[in-house]
Design a protein around this motif. Structure first.
Motif, PDB file in Angstrom:
ATOM      1  N   LEU A 127       0.796  -1.216   0.000  1.00  0.00           N
ATOM      2  CA  LEU A 127       0.000   0.000   0.000  1.00  0.00           C
ATOM      3  C   LEU A 127       0.832   1.271   0.000  1.00  0.00           C
ATOM      4  O   LEU A 127       0.468   2.255  -0.643  1.00  0.00           O
ATOM      5  CB  LEU A 127      -0.939  -0.005   1.213  1.00  0.00           C
ATOM      6  CG  LEU A 127      -1.888  -1.201   1.306  1.00  0.00           C
ATOM      7  CD1 LEU A 127      -2.745  -1.100   2.550  1.00  0.00           C
ATOM      8  CD2 LEU A 127      -2.757  -1.285   0.063  1.00  0.00           C
ATOM      9  N   ALA A 128       1.941   1.269   0.721  1.00  0.00           N
ATOM     10  CA  ALA A 128       2.740   2.493   0.808  1.00  0.00           C
ATOM     11  C   ALA A 128       3.209   2.991  -0.558  1.00  0.00           C
ATOM     12  O   ALA A 128       3.050   4.176  -0.874  1.00  0.00           O
ATOM     13  CB  ALA A 128       3.926   2.279   1.756  1.00  0.00           C
ATOM     14  N   PRO A 129       3.783   2.131  -1.443  1.00  0.00           N
ATOM     15  CA  PRO A 129       4.169   2.638  -2.771  1.00  0.00           C
ATOM     16  C   PRO A 129       2.981   3.106  -3.603  1.00  0.00           C
ATOM     17  O   PRO A 129       3.040   4.153  -4.263  1.00  0.00           O
ATOM     18  CB  PRO A 129       4.864   1.433  -3.417  1.00  0.00           C
ATOM     19  CG  PRO A 129       5.268   0.566  -2.289  1.00  0.00           C
ATOM     20  CD  PRO A 129       4.219   0.732  -1.251  1.00  0.00           C
ATOM     21  N   LEU A 130       1.874   2.331  -3.585  1.00  0.00           N
ATOM     22  CA  LEU A 130       0.702   2.724  -4.362  1.00  0.00           C
ATOM     23  C   LEU A 130       0.133   4.049  -3.882  1.00  0.00           C
ATOM     24  O   LEU A 130      -0.190   4.938  -4.679  1.00  0.00           O
ATOM     25  CB  LEU A 130      -0.367   1.634  -4.272  1.00  0.00           C
ATOM     26  CG  LEU A 130      -0.051   0.301  -4.963  1.00  0.00           C
ATOM     27  CD1 LEU A 130      -1.172  -0.696  -4.698  1.00  0.00           C
ATOM     28  CD2 LEU A 130       0.135   0.513  -6.456  1.00  0.00           C
ATOM     29  N   ILE A 131       0.018   4.197  -2.581  1.00  0.00           N
ATOM     30  CA  ILE A 131      -0.549   5.420  -2.021  1.00  0.00           C
ATOM     31  C   ILE A 131       0.376   6.606  -2.269  1.00  0.00           C
ATOM     32  O   ILE A 131      -0.069   7.708  -2.602  1.00  0.00           O
ATOM     33  CB  ILE A 131      -0.814   5.232  -0.513  1.00  0.00           C
ATOM     34  CG1 ILE A 131      -1.930   4.210  -0.306  1.00  0.00           C
ATOM     35  CG2 ILE A 131      -1.186   6.555   0.144  1.00  0.00           C
ATOM     36  CD1 ILE A 131      -2.122   3.803   1.135  1.00  0.00           C
ATOM     37  N   GLY A 132       1.684   6.376  -2.135  1.00  0.00           N
ATOM     38  CA  GLY A 132       2.632   7.462  -2.353  1.00  0.00           C
ATOM     39  C   GLY A 132       2.598   7.978  -3.782  1.00  0.00           C
ATOM     40  O   GLY A 132       2.523   9.189  -4.011  1.00  0.00           O
ATOM     41  N   VAL A 133       2.621   7.072  -4.755  1.00  0.00           N
ATOM     42  CA  VAL A 133       2.601   7.487  -6.160  1.00  0.00           C
ATOM     43  C   VAL A 133       1.287   8.180  -6.511  1.00  0.00           C
ATOM     44  O   VAL A 133       1.274   9.251  -7.139  1.00  0.00           O
ATOM     45  CB  VAL A 133       2.829   6.266  -7.068  1.00  0.00           C
ATOM     46  CG1 VAL A 133       2.608   6.645  -8.530  1.00  0.00           C
ATOM     47  CG2 VAL A 133       4.232   5.717  -6.878  1.00  0.00           C
ATOM     48  N   SER A 134       0.162   7.592  -6.103  1.00  0.00           N
ATOM     49  CA  SER A 134      -1.140   8.191  -6.424  1.00  0.00           C
ATOM     50  C   SER A 134      -1.313   9.545  -5.747  1.00  0.00           C
ATOM     51  O   SER A 134      -1.924  10.457  -6.322  1.00  0.00           O
ATOM     52  CB  SER A 134      -2.268   7.240  -6.003  1.00  0.00           C
ATOM     53  OG  SER A 134      -2.226   7.012  -4.604  1.00  0.00           O
ATOM     54  N   SER A 135      -0.773   9.720  -4.555  1.00  0.00           N
ATOM     55  CA  SER A 135      -0.890  11.001  -3.856  1.00  0.00           C
ATOM     56  C   SER A 135      -0.117  12.088  -4.582  1.00  0.00           C
ATOM     57  O   SER A 135      -0.607  13.208  -4.762  1.00  0.00           O
ATOM     58  CB  SER A 135      -0.389  10.859  -2.415  1.00  0.00           C
ATOM     59  OG  SER A 135      -1.130   9.885  -1.710  1.00  0.00           O
ATOM     60  N   ILE A 136       1.106  11.769  -5.018  1.00  0.00           N
ATOM     61  CA  ILE A 136       1.911  12.762  -5.730  1.00  0.00           C
ATOM     62  C   ILE A 136       1.260  13.142  -7.050  1.00  0.00           C
ATOM     63  O   ILE A 136       1.151  14.331  -7.405  1.00  0.00           O
ATOM     64  CB  ILE A 136       3.330  12.217  -5.966  1.00  0.00           C
ATOM     65  CG1 ILE A 136       4.060  12.046  -4.621  1.00  0.00           C
ATOM     66  CG2 ILE A 136       4.121  13.143  -6.889  1.00  0.00           C
ATOM     67  CD1 ILE A 136       5.399  11.367  -4.742  1.00  0.00           C
ATOM     68  N   VAL A 137       0.785  12.135  -7.793  1.00  0.00           N
ATOM     69  CA  VAL A 137       0.123  12.409  -9.073  1.00  0.00           C
ATOM     70  C   VAL A 137      -1.128  13.246  -8.853  1.00  0.00           C
ATOM     71  O   VAL A 137      -1.408  14.205  -9.602  1.00  0.00           O
ATOM     72  CB  VAL A 137      -0.218  11.086  -9.791  1.00  0.00           C
ATOM     73  CG1 VAL A 137      -1.080  11.356 -11.012  1.00  0.00           C
ATOM     74  CG2 VAL A 137       1.056  10.360 -10.199  1.00  0.00           C
ATOM     75  N   THR A 138      -1.892  12.930  -7.814  1.00  0.00           N
ATOM     76  CA  THR A 138      -3.118  13.677  -7.538  1.00  0.00           C
ATOM     77  C   THR A 138      -2.819  15.144  -7.244  1.00  0.00           C
ATOM     78  O   THR A 138      -3.498  16.049  -7.760  1.00  0.00           O
ATOM     79  CB  THR A 138      -3.865  13.051  -6.340  1.00  0.00           C
ATOM     80  OG1 THR A 138      -4.223  11.709  -6.669  1.00  0.00           O
ATOM     81  CG2 THR A 138      -5.123  13.843  -6.021  1.00  0.00           C
ATOM     82  N   MET A 139      -1.833  15.412  -6.446  1.00  0.00           N
ATOM     83  CA  MET A 139      -1.494  16.794  -6.111  1.00  0.00           C
ATOM     84  C   MET A 139      -1.041  17.562  -7.343  1.00  0.00           C
ATOM     85  O   MET A 139      -1.426  18.725  -7.545  1.00  0.00           O
ATOM     86  CB  MET A 139      -0.406  16.810  -5.036  1.00  0.00           C
ATOM     87  CG  MET A 139      -0.829  16.213  -3.706  1.00  0.00           C
ATOM     88  SD  MET A 139      -2.262  17.052  -2.973  1.00  0.00           S
ATOM     89  CE  MET A 139      -1.572  18.679  -2.680  1.00  0.00           C
ATOM     90  N   LEU A 140      -0.219  16.940  -8.190  1.00  0.00           N
ATOM     91  CA  LEU A 140       0.249  17.621  -9.402  1.00  0.00           C
ATOM     92  C   LEU A 140      -0.910  17.914 -10.355  1.00  0.00           C
ATOM     93  O   LEU A 140      -1.007  19.006 -10.930  1.00  0.00           O
ATOM     94  CB  LEU A 140       1.309  16.770 -10.099  1.00  0.00           C
ATOM     95  CG  LEU A 140       2.639  16.600  -9.346  1.00  0.00           C
ATOM     96  CD1 LEU A 140       3.571  15.677 -10.121  1.00  0.00           C
ATOM     97  CD2 LEU A 140       3.302  17.950  -9.120  1.00  0.00           C
ATOM     98  N   VAL A 141      -1.809  16.934 -10.526  1.00  0.00           N
ATOM     99  CA  VAL A 141      -2.957  17.139 -11.414  1.00  0.00           C
ATOM    100  C   VAL A 141      -3.891  18.198 -10.843  1.00  0.00           C
ATOM    101  O   VAL A 141      -4.450  19.025 -11.580  1.00  0.00           O
ATOM    102  CB  VAL A 141      -3.701  15.808 -11.639  1.00  0.00           C
ATOM    103  CG1 VAL A 141      -4.970  16.037 -12.446  1.00  0.00           C
ATOM    104  CG2 VAL A 141      -2.805  14.816 -12.363  1.00  0.00           C
TER     105      VAL A 141
END
Length: 296
Positions: free
Chosen positions: A215-229
């Motif tokens: 979960l940590a890698p999935l959540i980390g990547v999706s969180s960064i992408v979400t903030m940038l978008v």
């Protein structure tokens, strides 16, 4: 009965889960607002809204909260394919709801239908994610609390879809996202409260990934992408933002547009034998013709 802890790391996991839910819902509302009256790219904006709300606002929130979930004396692992399937389920059902209601003339029937489908799908996502949890403990659920969590999911979905239709200003969008975050977190923790764990006879799960490993890698990547978008979308202006369309009960209650009146022909003038002029006075009878009446 084994002890269950939902806040193993204190308040950091529920606060972070709520923050990500609000962020995903805010991004989804921004995308939906741009797709509402867009002349081009409407499908793309709605797909983006479904990914933001279903992926970040719901699924990421769910599994951030699950990072703080432990069962005393039991090991927990997660089935990777089922976990990913729960994420896809969340995005698909939110997309179905968005496409059902986001149209030029939305109806109350489509809003309720889309909300019910989306709410049931969100409930399916939640319990699929819980089924993906592998543990040596035997897990059971309180049917009353499970039903309550599904009701909360349906009501929250109807409200969320209504927000995608009605909010316009940025402050209103932020307020709607805060309310949606409360609803999503409320549904999750109501469903978690329905869980009870007992000592099981099965061996410790040998397959699957631990929470931090998966979960940590999935959540980390999706969180960064979400903030940038979210930053990118916030800098994009909404095109063709007009008055919000009125919502009708059903399509039959919507007033029919009046037929366009045909172009009025130009009156003709013709000389008579006595070198006088006659004019033709024209009037429209509403049946598609222009009858003529000659006046000397």
């Amino acid at each position: 009965m084994l002890d269950i802890y939902h806040f193993s790391y204190g308040w950091i996991t529920p606060v972070l889960a709520y923050f990500m839910s609000v962020t995903g819902c805010l991004l989804g509302l921004q995308c939906a607002a741009r797709g509402r009256n867009a002349t081009e790219g409407r499908v793309g904006w709605l797909i983006g809204a479904a990914i933001a709300i279903g992926g970040t606002g719901i699924w990421v929130m769910h599994f951030i909260a699950m990072l703080g979930f432990t069962i005393h004396g039991a090991e927990i692992r997660y089935d990777i394919p089922l976990t990913l399937f729960s994420a896809i389920t969340a995005m698909v059902v939110v997309g179905i709801g968005l496409f059902m209601v986001n149209k030029p003339q939305p109806t109350l029937r489509s809003l309720l239908s889309g909300g019910i489908i989306t709410g049931l799908g969100v409930g399916t996502m939640h319990y699929t994610g819980m089924y993906a949890m592998r543990s040596s403990a035997t897990v059971c659920y309180d049917p009353a609390l499970v039903a309550l969590s599904i009701v909360i999911a349906v009501v929250a979905s109807v409200v969320a879809l209504w927000f995608t239709l009605r909010v316009k200003s940025f402050l209103a969008t932020v307020g709607a996202a805060l309310i949606m975050g409360v609803a999503v977190c409320g549904m999750h923790y109501t469903g978690m409260a329905a869980m009870h764990a007992h000592i099981g006879h099965q061996a410790a799960p040998g397959t699957g990934a631990e929470a931090m490993q998966l979960l940590a890698p999935l959540i980390g990547v999706s969180s960064i992408v979400t903030m940038l978008v979210l930053i990118s979308v916030s800098l994009t202006e909404i095109e063709n933002e007009e008055a919000l369309p009125r919502m009708w009960l059903t399509s039959r209650h919507r007033p029919r547009p009046r037929p366009a009146e045909p172009a009025r022909p130009v009156a003709q003038y013709a000389p008579n034998p006595q070198h006088e002029y006659r004019t033709e006075e024209l009037s429209y009878d509403g049946a598609g013709a222009w009858p003529r009446r000659v006046v000397d």
